[in-house]
Design a protein around this motif. Structure first.
Motif, PDB file in Angstrom:
ATOM      1  N   VAL A 250      38.634 -57.289 -18.760  1.00 48.34           N
ATOM      2  CA  VAL A 250      39.827 -56.599 -18.261  1.00 48.34           C
ATOM      3  C   VAL A 250      40.850 -56.430 -19.377  1.00 48.34           C
ATOM      4  CG1 VAL A 250      41.829 -56.825 -16.743  1.00 48.34           C
ATOM      5  CG2 VAL A 250      39.546 -57.322 -15.868  1.00 48.34           C
ATOM      6  N   LEU A 251      41.087 -57.491 -20.153  1.00 47.89           N
ATOM      7  CA  LEU A 251      42.075 -57.439 -21.223  1.00 47.89           C
ATOM      8  C   LEU A 251      41.666 -56.450 -22.322  1.00 47.89           C
ATOM      9  CD1 LEU A 251      42.902 -61.252 -21.492  1.00 47.89           C
ATOM     10  CD2 LEU A 251      44.271 -59.463 -20.405  1.00 47.89           C
ATOM     11  N   GLU A 252      40.361 -56.283 -22.491  1.00 42.60           N
ATOM     12  CA  GLU A 252      39.883 -55.336 -23.507  1.00 42.60           C
ATOM     13  C   GLU A 252      39.946 -53.900 -23.003  1.00 42.60           C
ATOM     14  OE1 GLU A 252      35.756 -54.309 -25.938  1.00 42.60           O
ATOM     15  OE2 GLU A 252      36.023 -56.286 -25.037  1.00 42.60           O
ATOM     16  N   ARG A 253      39.569 -53.694 -21.744  1.00 39.18           N
ATOM     17  CA  ARG A 253      39.494 -52.326 -21.212  1.00 39.18           C
ATOM     18  C   ARG A 253      40.862 -51.775 -20.816  1.00 39.18           C
ATOM     19  NH1 ARG A 253      34.368 -50.549 -17.700  1.00 39.18           N
ATOM     20  NH2 ARG A 253      32.860 -52.171 -18.181  1.00 39.18           N
ATOM     21  N   VAL A 254      41.756 -52.656 -20.381  1.00 41.04           N
ATOM     22  CA  VAL A 254      43.059 -52.219 -19.864  1.00 41.04           C
ATOM     23  C   VAL A 254      44.163 -52.752 -20.777  1.00 41.04           C
ATOM     24  CG1 VAL A 254      44.542 -52.151 -17.825  1.00 41.04           C
ATOM     25  CG2 VAL A 254      42.065 -52.392 -17.549  1.00 41.04           C
ATOM     26  N   PRO A 255      44.603 -51.958 -21.736  1.00 40.90           N
ATOM     27  CA  PRO A 255      45.608 -52.434 -22.699  1.00 40.90           C
ATOM     28  C   PRO A 255      46.867 -52.989 -22.037  1.00 40.90           C
ATOM     29  CG  PRO A 255      44.684 -50.344 -23.418  1.00 40.90           C
ATOM     30  CD  PRO A 255      44.157 -50.582 -22.041  1.00 40.90           C
ATOM     31  N   SER A 299      39.636 -53.292  -2.319  1.00 42.12           N
ATOM     32  CA  SER A 299      40.086 -52.019  -2.872  1.00 42.12           C
ATOM     33  C   SER A 299      41.309 -51.509  -2.109  1.00 42.12           C
ATOM     34  CB  SER A 299      38.966 -50.981  -2.802  1.00 42.12           C
ATOM     35  OG  SER A 299      37.853 -51.388  -3.570  1.00 42.12           O
ATOM     36  N   GLY A 300      41.291 -51.661  -0.781  1.00 41.42           N
ATOM     37  CA  GLY A 300      42.435 -51.234   0.020  1.00 41.42           C
ATOM     38  C   GLY A 300      43.681 -52.055  -0.275  1.00 41.42           C
ATOM     39  N   ILE A 301      43.490 -53.375  -0.421  1.00 45.60           N
ATOM     40  CA  ILE A 301      44.622 -54.248  -0.734  1.00 45.60           C
ATOM     41  C   ILE A 301      45.227 -53.870  -2.082  1.00 45.60           C
ATOM     42  CG2 ILE A 301      45.264 -56.626  -1.342  1.00 45.60           C
ATOM     43  CD1 ILE A 301      44.934 -56.298   1.600  1.00 45.60           C
ATOM     44  N   LEU A 302      44.381 -53.696  -3.096  1.00 41.08           N
ATOM     45  CA  LEU A 302      44.884 -53.376  -4.434  1.00 41.08           C
ATOM     46  C   LEU A 302      45.539 -52.004  -4.456  1.00 41.08           C
ATOM     47  CD1 LEU A 302      41.975 -54.769  -6.659  1.00 41.08           C
ATOM     48  CD2 LEU A 302      44.188 -55.818  -6.159  1.00 41.08           C
ATOM     49  N   LEU A 303      44.977 -51.046  -3.716  1.00 43.31           N
ATOM     50  CA  LEU A 303      45.570 -49.717  -3.658  1.00 43.31           C
ATOM     51  C   LEU A 303      46.970 -49.772  -3.062  1.00 43.31           C
ATOM     52  CD1 LEU A 303      45.096 -46.700  -4.153  1.00 43.31           C
ATOM     53  CD2 LEU A 303      44.191 -46.542  -1.822  1.00 43.31           C
ATOM     54  N   SER A 304      47.157 -50.601  -2.024  1.00 48.31           N
ATOM     55  CA  SER A 304      48.477 -50.728  -1.415  1.00 48.31           C
ATOM     56  C   SER A 304      49.477 -51.355  -2.371  1.00 48.31           C
ATOM     57  CB  SER A 304      48.389 -51.557  -0.130  1.00 48.31           C
ATOM     58  OG  SER A 304      48.187 -52.935  -0.414  1.00 48.31           O
ATOM     59  N   ARG A 305      48.967 -52.046  -3.390  1.00 47.81           N
ATOM     60  CA  ARG A 305      49.832 -52.665  -4.400  1.00 47.81           C
ATOM     61  C   ARG A 305      49.829 -51.875  -5.707  1.00 47.81           C
ATOM     62  NH1 ARG A 305      48.526 -55.631  -0.510  1.00 47.81           N
ATOM     63  NH2 ARG A 305      49.549 -57.584   0.072  1.00 47.81           N
ATOM     64  N   GLU A 306      49.352 -50.628  -5.625  1.00 48.25           N
ATOM     65  CA  GLU A 306      49.369 -49.668  -6.741  1.00 48.25           C
ATOM     66  C   GLU A 306      48.572 -50.137  -7.948  1.00 48.25           C
ATOM     67  OE1 GLU A 306      53.478 -48.797  -7.483  1.00 48.25           O
ATOM     68  OE2 GLU A 306      53.692 -47.631  -5.634  1.00 48.25           O
ATOM     69  N   GLY A 310      39.994 -47.985 -10.226  1.00 51.76           N
ATOM     70  CA  GLY A 310      38.899 -48.314 -11.132  1.00 51.76           C
ATOM     71  C   GLY A 310      38.825 -49.771 -11.519  1.00 51.76           C
ATOM     72  N   ALA A 311      39.865 -50.549 -11.211  1.00 48.43           N
ATOM     73  CA  ALA A 311      39.897 -51.953 -11.642  1.00 48.43           C
ATOM     74  C   ALA A 311      38.715 -52.736 -11.067  1.00 48.43           C
ATOM     75  CB  ALA A 311      41.219 -52.595 -11.225  1.00 48.43           C
ATOM     76  N   VAL A 312      38.442 -52.543  -9.782  1.00 47.12           N
ATOM     77  CA  VAL A 312      37.337 -53.272  -9.155  1.00 47.12           C
ATOM     78  C   VAL A 312      36.006 -52.781  -9.706  1.00 47.12           C
ATOM     79  CG1 VAL A 312      36.185 -53.822  -6.983  1.00 47.12           C
ATOM     80  CG2 VAL A 312      38.680 -53.678  -7.062  1.00 47.12           C
ATOM     81  N   ALA A 313      35.887 -51.458  -9.887  1.00 50.50           N
ATOM     82  CA  ALA A 313      34.632 -50.891 -10.402  1.00 50.50           C
ATOM     83  C   ALA A 313      34.291 -51.462 -11.767  1.00 50.50           C
ATOM     84  CB  ALA A 313      34.736 -49.369 -10.469  1.00 50.50           C
ATOM     85  N   HIS A 314      35.276 -51.566 -12.653  1.00 53.68           N
ATOM     86  CA  HIS A 314      35.031 -52.115 -13.991  1.00 53.68           C
ATOM     87  C   HIS A 314      34.507 -53.546 -13.905  1.00 53.68           C
ATOM     88  CE1 HIS A 314      36.551 -48.598 -15.785  1.00 53.68           C
ATOM     89  NE2 HIS A 314      37.839 -48.856 -15.702  1.00 53.68           N
ATOM     90  N   SER A 315      35.109 -54.346 -13.019  1.00 53.23           N
ATOM     91  CA  SER A 315      34.691 -55.743 -12.905  1.00 53.23           C
ATOM     92  C   SER A 315      33.276 -55.848 -12.330  1.00 53.23           C
ATOM     93  CB  SER A 315      35.679 -56.521 -12.027  1.00 53.23           C
ATOM     94  OG  SER A 315      36.952 -56.582 -12.652  1.00 53.23           O
ATOM     95  N   LEU A 316      32.956 -55.015 -11.356  1.00 55.13           N
ATOM     96  CA  LEU A 316      31.602 -55.046 -10.798  1.00 55.13           C
ATOM     97  C   LEU A 316      30.571 -54.631 -11.839  1.00 55.13           C
ATOM     98  CD1 LEU A 316      31.986 -53.633  -7.160  1.00 55.13           C
ATOM     99  CD2 LEU A 316      32.266 -55.966  -8.003  1.00 55.13           C
ATOM    100  N   GLU A 317      30.923 -53.660 -12.654  1.00 53.79           N
ATOM    101  CA  GLU A 317      30.015 -53.250 -13.727  1.00 53.79           C
ATOM    102  C   GLU A 317      29.805 -54.394 -14.716  1.00 53.79           C
ATOM    103  OE1 GLU A 317      31.916 -49.844 -15.348  1.00 53.79           O
ATOM    104  OE2 GLU A 317      31.597 -48.617 -13.543  1.00 53.79           O
ATOM    105  N   HIS A 318      30.881 -55.096 -15.043  1.00 55.84           N
ATOM    106  CA  HIS A 318      30.771 -56.231 -15.965  1.00 55.84           C
ATOM    107  C   HIS A 318      29.851 -57.305 -15.375  1.00 55.84           C
ATOM    108  CE1 HIS A 318      31.902 -59.440 -18.759  1.00 55.84           C
ATOM    109  NE2 HIS A 318      31.981 -60.210 -17.691  1.00 55.84           N
ATOM    110  N   PHE A 319      30.053 -57.641 -14.101  1.00 60.85           N
ATOM    111  CA  PHE A 319      29.218 -58.668 -13.473  1.00 60.85           C
ATOM    112  C   PHE A 319      27.753 -58.212 -13.400  1.00 60.85           C
ATOM    113  CE2 PHE A 319      33.272 -60.126 -11.249  1.00 60.85           C
ATOM    114  CZ  PHE A 319      33.409 -61.245 -12.062  1.00 60.85           C
TER     115      PHE A 319
END
Length: 345
Positions: A250-255, A299-306, A310-319
């Motif tokens: 996350v720290l690498e992909r999201v400056p 995804s719905g919870i994070l979307l409501s918090r702006e 893609g944040a969840v997708a990146h993590s699932l790809e990493h796992f």
């Protein structure tokens, strides 16, 4: 204090009760509930038709980011006080055996099982409510000391199912039948069936099941032969490593993540931990729907918090890459990725 007056029906009083919760008006909420009792409404209806649905709405307002954690906690505390007031007002005397009600170890959502405990008490059982997050060893020790007719265990989060299974088996070794409930077992109880334990969708159903010891004990065995592949155990052993690796990703992909506050970092680590825990639980019960439903919810919870979709997708790809040697986990992760909402611009 709220000016809401008690109606003669819990459904008519619902909006006023929610207003009391929103205003943190404990006395108004208690007066409304006890007013229903004084009007002749049975205590069980006040608990199940007023307090229970209001608590569901409290959780949904938090999920929609309309209420803060503090507001949710305040509302839950008020409902707990209302339950206590209703119980004191009814004050039934037990005519049946002892039933122990508790939350699974690691479960802190104590109000729903408290409602079950009070309904059982209203129906004549001698109820011991042990509250939130009861360690299995402590529960078993209690069962050895007191003769219990049954144990009712609550689980709100499916990621706790592996721990729930160990707790269920510990109770059975003490020859005490178990009934379970809560969203953690699936809305239709599918994961309770997988664990080989009796399930009740609500408090009245739990009371009826506990009264029928033959049905309580006569459930099919657990269906967990897939655990012989050791994938679940290996996944749990790698939990810390997986979370650390995903955070670094996350720290690498999201400056912008490099400028997170300590609170934001803690929240990110917590979310990553939940992803791993829900994945492990899905592998444990061999049901990908457990994970895909969680991914959709997160995804719905994070979307409501702006938070970007893609944040969840990146993590699932990493796992998926980190767990390429885990075939069952890999299939679950692939279905989780497919369940994600399409990313926006």
């Amino acid at each position: 204090m709220s000016t809401a007056t008690a109606a003669a029906d819990p459904t008519d009083a619902y909006v006023g009760y929610l207003d009391c919760l929103a205003d943190a008006d404990e006395y108004g909420a208690i007066d409304l509930a006890t007013g229903l009792l004084d009007a002749g409404v049975p205590a069980e209806r006040v608990l199940l038709d007023l307090v229970a649905p209001a608590q569901v709405e409290v959780g949904e307002r938090w999920a929609r980011n309309e209420w803060s954690v503090a507001q949710e906690h305040a509302a839950t505390h008020i409902s707990e006080q209302v339950v206590a007031a209703v119980a004191a007002h009814a004050n039934p005397r037990p005519t049946g055996g002892r039933v122990v009600v508790a939350c699974m170890d690691g479960e802190w959502h104590a109000l729903p099982p408290r409602l079950v405990a009070e309904v059982l008490r209203l129906r004549g059982w001698q109820v011991t409510f042990l509250g939130a997050s009861v360690p299995a060893a402590h529960l078993v020790s209690y069962l050895h000391r007191y003769d219990a007719h049954a144990v009712a265990l609550a689980c709100a989060l499916p990621m706790r199912l592996p721990y729930a299974h160990r707790m269920i088996e510990a109770c059975r070794r003490s020859d005490v039948p178990v009934v379970v409930g809560g969203r953690g077992f699936g809305v239709d109880g599918r994961w309770a069936a997988r664990l080989g334990v009796a399930w009740a969708p609500d408090a009245p159903s739990a009371a009826e099941l506990i009264a029928d010891e033959r049905a309580l004990r006569g459930v099919p065995s657990a269906r967990l032969a897939h655990l012989a592949d050791d994938e679940y155990a290996s996944l749990v052993r790698r939990r810390g490593e997986l979370i650390d690796g995903a955070l670094a990703d996350v720290l690498e992909r999201v400056p912008s993540a490099r400028g997170y506050t300590a609170t934001q970092l803690d929240s990110t680590v917590s979310d990553l931990g939940h992803i791993v825990d829900f994945l492990a639980a899905a592998v444990y019960v061999d049901d990908a729907s457990l994970f895909t439903e969680f991914v959709e919810w997160l995804s719905g919870i994070l979307l409501s918090r702006e938070v970007p979709a893609g944040a969840v997708a990146h993590s699932l790809e990493h796992f998926s890459v980190a767990l390429r040697d885990f075939p069952r986990a890999g299939r679950v992760l692939a279905l989780g990725c497919a369940a994600l909402p399409a990313a926006g611009p």
